[in-house]
Write an enzyme that holds these catalytic residues in place. Sequence first.
Site, PDB file in Angstrom:
ATOM      1  N   MET A  98       0.838  -1.172   0.000  1.00 58.44           N
ATOM      2  CA  MET A  98       0.000   0.000   0.000  1.00 58.44           C
ATOM      3  C   MET A  98       0.887   1.239   0.000  1.00 58.44           C
ATOM      4  O   MET A  98       1.588   1.495   0.962  1.00 58.44           O
ATOM      5  CB  MET A  98      -0.886   0.006   1.253  1.00 58.44           C
ATOM      6  CG  MET A  98      -1.555   1.343   1.453  1.00 58.44           C
ATOM      7  SD  MET A  98      -2.308   1.687   3.059  1.00 58.44           S
ATOM      8  CE  MET A  98      -3.538   0.446   3.181  1.00 58.44           C
ATOM      9  N   PRO A  99       0.885   2.003  -1.075  1.00 58.48           N
ATOM     10  CA  PRO A  99       1.653   3.243  -1.066  1.00 58.48           C
ATOM     11  C   PRO A  99       0.986   4.293  -0.172  1.00 58.48           C
ATOM     12  O   PRO A  99      -0.200   4.566  -0.306  1.00 58.48           O
ATOM     13  CB  PRO A  99       1.625   3.705  -2.524  1.00 58.48           C
ATOM     14  CG  PRO A  99       1.176   2.546  -3.316  1.00 58.48           C
ATOM     15  CD  PRO A  99       0.363   1.701  -2.399  1.00 58.48           C
ATOM     16  N   ASN A 100       1.761   4.834   0.754  1.00 60.28           N
ATOM     17  CA  ASN A 100       1.337   5.969   1.571  1.00 60.28           C
ATOM     18  C   ASN A 100       2.176   7.154   1.129  1.00 60.28           C
ATOM     19  O   ASN A 100       3.390   7.153   1.314  1.00 60.28           O
ATOM     20  CB  ASN A 100       1.567   5.689   3.057  1.00 60.28           C
ATOM     21  CG  ASN A 100       0.627   4.646   3.580  1.00 60.28           C
ATOM     22  OD1 ASN A 100      -0.581   4.807   3.508  1.00 60.28           O
ATOM     23  ND2 ASN A 100       1.175   3.568   4.082  1.00 60.28           N
TER      24      ASN A 100
END
Length: 61
Positions: free
Chosen positions: A1-3
């Site tokens: 999950m890219p934050n």
Amino acid sequence: MPNITVELLSGRTLDQRREFVAAVTDSAIAILGAKRESVRIVFTEIEKTDVANGGTLAADL
């Protein structure tokens, strides 16, 4: 999950933010293979009096 955390000077419009998150999300999907629903972008606004570049406050530019 890219934050993805984005710091920017205050004053950007809601439409500018919408366009930005659409483009960044599309890039994360294309480059990182992320799922659209997993891309999280958080904006942190900073005031021009809170940041300086090259020894000059952004408020003084």
